[in-house]
Design a protein around this motif. Structure first.
Motif, short mmCIF file in Angstrom:
data_model
loop_
_atom_site.label_atom_id
_atom_site.label_comp_id
_atom_site.label_asym_id
_atom_site.label_seq_id
_atom_site.Cartn_x
_atom_site.Cartn_y
_atom_site.Cartn_z
N UNK A 112 13.21 -45.70 -19.15
CA UNK A 112 14.25 -46.69 -19.46
C UNK A 112 14.68 -47.41 -18.19
N UNK A 113 14.85 -46.67 -17.11
CA UNK A 113 15.27 -47.28 -15.85
C UNK A 113 14.19 -48.21 -15.29
N UNK A 114 12.92 -47.81 -15.37
CA UNK A 114 11.84 -48.67 -14.88
C UNK A 114 11.83 -49.98 -15.64
N UNK A 115 11.88 -49.90 -16.96
CA UNK A 115 11.80 -51.11 -17.78
C UNK A 115 12.98 -52.04 -17.53
N UNK A 116 14.15 -51.46 -17.34
CA UNK A 116 15.31 -52.30 -17.05
C UNK A 116 15.16 -52.99 -15.71
N UNK A 117 14.63 -52.29 -14.72
CA UNK A 117 14.43 -52.87 -13.39
C UNK A 117 13.42 -54.02 -13.42
N UNK A 118 12.38 -53.87 -14.26
CA UNK A 118 11.31 -54.87 -14.31
C UNK A 118 11.47 -55.86 -15.46
N UNK A 119 12.58 -55.79 -16.18
CA UNK A 119 12.84 -56.67 -17.32
C UNK A 119 11.74 -56.56 -18.37
N UNK A 120 11.28 -55.33 -18.60
CA UNK A 120 10.25 -55.08 -19.62
C UNK A 120 10.90 -54.51 -20.87
N UNK A 121 10.31 -54.74 -22.05
CA UNK A 121 10.87 -54.15 -23.28
C UNK A 121 10.74 -52.64 -23.24
N UNK A 122 11.81 -51.94 -23.53
CA UNK A 122 11.84 -50.48 -23.39
C UNK A 122 11.07 -49.77 -24.49
N UNK A 123 11.25 -50.23 -25.72
CA UNK A 123 10.73 -49.50 -26.88
C UNK A 123 9.22 -49.27 -26.85
N UNK A 124 8.39 -50.27 -26.53
CA UNK A 124 6.94 -50.01 -26.50
C UNK A 124 6.54 -48.90 -25.52
N UNK A 125 7.22 -48.83 -24.39
CA UNK A 125 6.89 -47.80 -23.41
C UNK A 125 7.31 -46.42 -23.90
N UNK A 126 8.47 -46.34 -24.54
CA UNK A 126 8.91 -45.05 -25.08
C UNK A 126 7.98 -44.59 -26.21
N UNK A 127 7.60 -45.51 -27.08
CA UNK A 127 6.71 -45.13 -28.19
C UNK A 127 5.36 -44.66 -27.65
N UNK B 28 1.79 -57.97 -26.37
CA UNK B 28 2.84 -58.97 -26.12
C UNK B 28 3.92 -58.46 -25.18
N UNK B 29 3.90 -57.17 -24.86
CA UNK B 29 4.94 -56.59 -24.01
C UNK B 29 4.60 -56.64 -22.53
N UNK B 30 3.36 -56.99 -22.21
CA UNK B 30 2.91 -56.91 -20.82
C UNK B 30 3.11 -58.23 -20.10
N UNK B 31 4.35 -58.55 -19.88
CA UNK B 31 4.69 -59.78 -19.16
C UNK B 31 5.15 -59.41 -17.75
N UNK B 32 5.12 -60.39 -16.86
CA UNK B 32 5.45 -60.13 -15.46
C UNK B 32 6.60 -61.01 -15.03
#
Length: 443
Positions: A141-156, A215-219
């Motif tokens: 959750x912290x990584x995704x927030x830092x990189x502005x990535x969607x959290x849910x796909x990574x958790x799933x 669609x979640x792999x944005x930079x």
């Protein structure tokens, strides 16, 4: 050809309790799936109350029976690890690990997911998968927030990885412990028979996640540059508490691995570790308990009681016996039914009570010489991988959903299931090919 070694038949369930148990469970399942009328916890507790109020189960069966009651080992394992994780959160270690992982992936979204999948799958093989997701989810959750990535796909994706990785060893997934006990199987048996296919399945999972979450792999290049410029060591807020926490966690993890030798259940180890950590640190009892996911624990209790109603009324026993009766003349056919049937049923009910109900049937089909052993590996693969199918299919799924909701990133039942069904079908398909090749073609 295999010959059943268990007594003929299981008595048919009494019709009224069986029907009521099925109606209650099906109704609760619909409410959980639709997510419109009440929370998952409220539905599970309401269903449990009906099971008890209608006399389908009683207090002894619900709270004290190993076969039909609440699995207190799971509940207290979760409670102990939640306390440990809550104390560790105050040290800044999760922020440290988040930045470290993001820098190893150089801030790129998909390599980051691959790294987290491999870490989660590997850790789940040597810990139990619930402990692993409790440790990894806050970091994610912290990584995704830092990189502005969607959290849910990574958790799933981590839930999938934990259930796949946990399949590899005796201690990785609770159903494996039940299977080992019933089948007289060792830690090395699981390594030899299941670890090879699990390695392949992790690779398959990485490929599936690349497609499912494309669609979640944005930079965000500004965020990436900011991450790469950080010194993760500066994020540690309390070095003394960190050392104390890591020492206790290390002791707990070692005890998990050697719990068969030590004679302590993982739940006891987790509670002892939590108690020790609270005693040796400055953390108050209130602080230690504030991060416990009480709703998740209550959901598990309610779910166990509802599934226990299905067992107590004879529904699951009759179903398992009917499936077992098919096995008499056709080992390959029964292997197919057991694998795919376990995958389906473990997605509908939690895979722990499912395996507890099915293992005696499989034990009856396996002879005194331990053959055909393929049936044990079939049950393990079907139950463990089938747990990925729905949000309530495995303990790790429910735990991550609770953590996600608490942090403002709720995971919907169908949001999870539409990915879970794809992953389950693909991984069980690969496992089926593995079983056919290893135990039938090359045997």
């Amino acid at each position: 050809m295999i010959t059943p070694h268990y007594p003929e038949g299981v008595p048919l369930p009494d019709i009224l309790p069986a029907v009521l148990a099925c109606v209650i469970f099906a109704g609760a399942y619909v409410l959980i799936a639709t997510e419109k009328w009440a929370s998952r916890t409220a539905v599970a507790l309401g269903g449990a109350a009906l099971v008890l109020a209608l006399g389908i189960s009683d207090a002894h069966a619900a709270f004290f029976s190993e076969d039909t009651g609440v699995d207190w080992n799971v509940v207290f394992l979760l409670l102990g690890m939640m306390i440990i994780v809550g104390v560790m959160r105050d040290t800044g270690i999760f922020e440290y690990l988040a930045i470290w992982a993001a820098k190893r992936a150089r801030g790129r979204a998909f390599p980051l997911m691959v790294l987290l999948i491999i870490i989660t799958a590997t850790a789940s093989a040597f810990l139990d998968n619930v402990t692993t997701v409790l440790l990894v989810a806050p970091v994610t959750i912290l990584i995704c927030q830092r990189l502005a990535l969607p959290v849910v796909p990574y958790l799933i994706s981590e839930v999938f990885a934990s259930n796949v990785g946990g399949t590899a060893t005796l201690i990785g997934d609770p159903p494996n412990i039940i299977i080992a006990s019933r089948g007289g199987l060792t830690f090395n048996d699981f390594l030899v028979h299941l670890t090879p296919v699990v390695i392949v399945l992790v690779a398959v999972l990485i490929g599936l996640c690349r497609w499912l979450f494309a669609s979640s792999f944005r930079a965000d290049h500004e965020r990436i540059a900011e991450i790469m410029s950080l010194d993760e060591r500066e994020l540690i807020k309390d070095h003394k508490l960190l050392v104390q926490s890591l020492v206790v966690l290390g002791i707990v993890l070692v005890a998990f691995v050697f719990h068969p030798v030590l004679g302590y259940e993982p739940s006891v180890v987790a509670l002892l570790g939590a108690g020790l950590l609270v005693v040796v640190t400055r953390v108050t009892t209130e602080q230690a308990l504030q991060d416990v996911e009480w709703g998740t624990l209550a959901f598990f209790m309610g779910l166990f009681v509802m599934v226990g109603g299905l067992v107590e009324s004879g529904v699951l026993g009759a179903l398992a016996d009917a499936v077992g009766g098919f096995a008499g003349e056709n080992l390959l056919g029964f292997t197919s039914v057991l694998l795919w049937g376990s995958g389906v049923l473990s997605g509908v009910v939690d895979n722990i009570p499912y395996v507890a109900s099915t293992a005696p049937v499989v034990a009856g089909l396996v002879g005194p010489d331990g053959q055909p052993e393929v049936l044990w590996w079939t049950l393990a693969l079907g139950a463990d991988l089938g747990g990925n199918a729905t949000l309530i299919g495995a303990s790790a799924n429910v735990v991550v959903a609770g953590i996600a909701a608490r942090n403002g990133h709720p995971i919907g039942f169908w949001q999870f299931t539409r990915y879970g069904l794809v992953v389950t079908f693909a991984t069980i398909g690969v496992s089926y090919a593995y079983l056919l090749l290893r135990y039938f073609v090359l045997a």
